[in-house]
Design an enzyme around this catalytic site. Structure first.
Site, PDB file in Angstrom:
ATOM      1  N   GLU A 181      -5.783  -4.680  10.642  1.00 30.38           N
ATOM      2  CA  GLU A 181      -4.136  -3.558  10.416  1.00 30.38           C
ATOM      3  C   GLU A 181      -4.606  -2.572  12.188  1.00 30.38           C
ATOM      4  OE1 GLU A 181      -2.160  -2.813   7.195  1.00 30.38           O
ATOM      5  OE2 GLU A 181      -4.247  -1.352   6.999  1.00 30.38           O
TER       6      GLU A 181
ATOM      7  N   SER B  30       3.717  -2.062  10.349  1.00 24.89           N
ATOM      8  CA  SER B  30       5.063  -2.403  10.777  1.00 24.89           C
ATOM      9  C   SER B  30       6.159  -3.489  10.225  1.00 24.89           C
ATOM     10  CB  SER B  30       5.533  -2.240  12.010  1.00 24.89           C
ATOM     11  OG  SER B  30       5.044  -0.638  12.047  1.00 24.89           O
TER      12      SER B  30
ATOM     13  N   GLY C  89       3.217   2.311  10.976  1.00 28.80           N
ATOM     14  CA  GLY C  89       3.332   3.393  10.897  1.00 28.80           C
ATOM     15  C   GLY C  89       4.520   3.831  11.751  1.00 28.80           C
TER      16      GLY C  89
ATOM     17  N   HIS D 289      -9.314   1.227   4.693  1.00 28.32           N
ATOM     18  CA  HIS D 289      -8.440   1.564   5.763  1.00 28.32           C
ATOM     19  C   HIS D 289      -8.089   2.407   6.627  1.00 28.32           C
ATOM     20  CE1 HIS D 289      -4.071   2.503   7.006  1.00 28.32           C
ATOM     21  NE2 HIS D 289      -3.657   1.633   5.577  1.00 28.32           N
TER      22      HIS D 289
ATOM     23  N   ASN E 252       0.737  -1.275  -0.561  1.00 28.76           N
ATOM     24  CA  ASN E 252      -0.225  -0.236  -0.049  1.00 28.76           C
ATOM     25  C   ASN E 252       1.266   1.427   0.019  1.00 28.76           C
ATOM     26  OD1 ASN E 252      -1.991   2.661   0.604  1.00 28.76           O
ATOM     27  ND2 ASN E 252      -2.262   1.422   2.167  1.00 28.76           N
TER      28      ASN E 252
ATOM     29  N   LYS F  44       0.091   4.486  -0.235  1.00 30.87           N
ATOM     30  CA  LYS F  44      -0.316   5.247   0.208  1.00 30.87           C
ATOM     31  C   LYS F  44      -0.207   6.253  -0.665  1.00 30.87           C
ATOM     32  CE  LYS F  44      -0.856   3.613   4.663  1.00 30.87           C
ATOM     33  NZ  LYS F  44      -0.024   3.388   6.950  1.00 30.87           N
TER      34      LYS F  44
ATOM     35  N   GLU G 163      -6.642   4.779   8.121  1.00 33.14           N
ATOM     36  CA  GLU G 163      -6.553   6.411   7.675  1.00 33.14           C
ATOM     37  C   GLU G 163      -7.399   6.993   7.067  1.00 33.14           C
ATOM     38  OE1 GLU G 163      -2.826   5.649   5.666  1.00 33.14           O
ATOM     39  OE2 GLU G 163      -2.099   5.104   7.540  1.00 33.14           O
TER      40      GLU G 163
HETATM   41  P1  PGA Z   1       3.001   0.023   7.697  1.00 34.44           P
HETATM   42  O1  PGA Z   1       1.481   0.376   6.936  1.00 34.44           O
HETATM   43  O2  PGA Z   1       3.805  -1.244   7.245  1.00 34.44           O
HETATM   44  O3  PGA Z   1       3.833   1.440   7.310  1.00 34.44           O
HETATM   45  O4  PGA Z   1       2.557   0.227   8.821  1.00 34.44           O
HETATM   46  C1  PGA Z   1       0.185  -0.797   6.189  1.00 34.44           C
HETATM   47  C2  PGA Z   1      -0.705  -0.082   6.422  1.00 34.44           C
HETATM   48  O5  PGA Z   1      -1.279   1.044   6.736  1.00 34.44           O
HETATM   49  O6  PGA Z   1      -1.196  -0.010   5.436  1.00 34.44           O
END
Ligand code: PGA
Length: 247
Positions: free
Chosen positions: A164, A209, A170, A92, A13, A15, A94
């Site tokens: 997640e 992560s 992140g 997601h 992803n 983003k 976000e």
């Molecule tokens: P990350 O993000 O691997 O940077 O923690 C995962 C995601 O939001 O899908």
């Protein structure tokens, strides 16, 4: 429950990151690898979908719940399909936070994706406060309820889920394999309450992560069927290493 019938999947992803040159770098690098025992998908921002789609499997990061019409800025499932997409991430955290997407909106989007012939990757996951209150299962159950309530078993079998935990996204703070496995097993039990066939078939990815050095241990858990990768999916070598860990 057999874990061997599910082929792992690793989805990157991006983003709102990347560029035409990163897309180019990925196209070249990914063609040098074959992953027979893992499905690999890259989900870049919309503008890079078409150029990547001829090279490997791609997915979008969002889809409209609507088909077409006066909805400025929205993109339909059919348009994504026409760009060569086969997957789309929905719900997601976000987007749940920044765009106020509810679990009901997320189901509408999953349905729109299925209608267009796309595979939805439906995300769930708790914030830190919920984990600290020891209510993770209750929270995940609430997020899943509209999906399990509205989709038929046949539709559910075409979905992918992703767990997640928000506190792991992140942050560099990944869930331990035990913490992740616990929630994955819970998600599978929720699916099994509808149908054991659905529970056996649906892949549940872990995200938060995931890096080359923790991927193998996470993917070795019986109910973890691959990963949804954010930050590490922007570095070709890291992404390839994570795909190899699932392979
Ligand atoms: P990350 O993000 O691997 O940077 O923690 C995962 C995601 O939001 O899908």
């Amino acid at each position: 429950m057999s874990t061997h019938s599910r082929k792992p999947l690793v989805a990157g992803n991006w983003k709102m990151n990347g560029s035409g040159s990163l897309a180019e770098e990925f196209s070249i690098a990914m063609q040098q690898h074959t992953f027979n025992r893992v499905d690999v998908v890259v989900c870049p921002p919309y503008p890079f979908l078409q150029s990547l789609s001829g090279k490997f499997a791609v997915g979008a990061q969002n889809v409209s719940a609507l088909q077409n019409g006066a909805h400025t800025g929205e993109v339909s499932g059919e348009m994504l399909k026409e760009c060569g997409c086969s997957y789309v991430i929905v719900g997601h955290s976000e987007r749940r936070q920044d765009q106020n997407e509810s679990s009901d909106n997320v189901v509408e989007k999953a349905v729109a994706a299925l209608q267009a012939g796309l595979t939805p990757i439906v995300c769930v996951g708790e914030p830190l406060a919920v984990r600290e209150q020891n209510d993770v299962h209750g929270y995940i159950s609430d997020q899943l309820a509209p999906l399990l309530g509205k989709l038929t078993n046949e539709e559910l079998k075409k979905c992918i889920l992703a767990y997640e935990p928000i506190w792991a996204i992140g942050t560099g703070k990944t869930a331990t394999p035990e913490q992740a496995q616990d929630v994955h097993a819970f998600i599978r039990s929720e699916l099994a309450a509808k149908s054991t066939e659905v529970a056996d078939k649906v892949r549940v990815l872990y995200g938060g992560s995931v890096k080359p050095d923790n991927a193998a241990e996470l993917f070795a858990q019986p109910d973890i069927d691959g990963g949804l990768i954010g930050g590490a999916s922007l570095k070709v070598n890291d992404f390839v290493a994570i795909c190899q860990a699932a392979n």
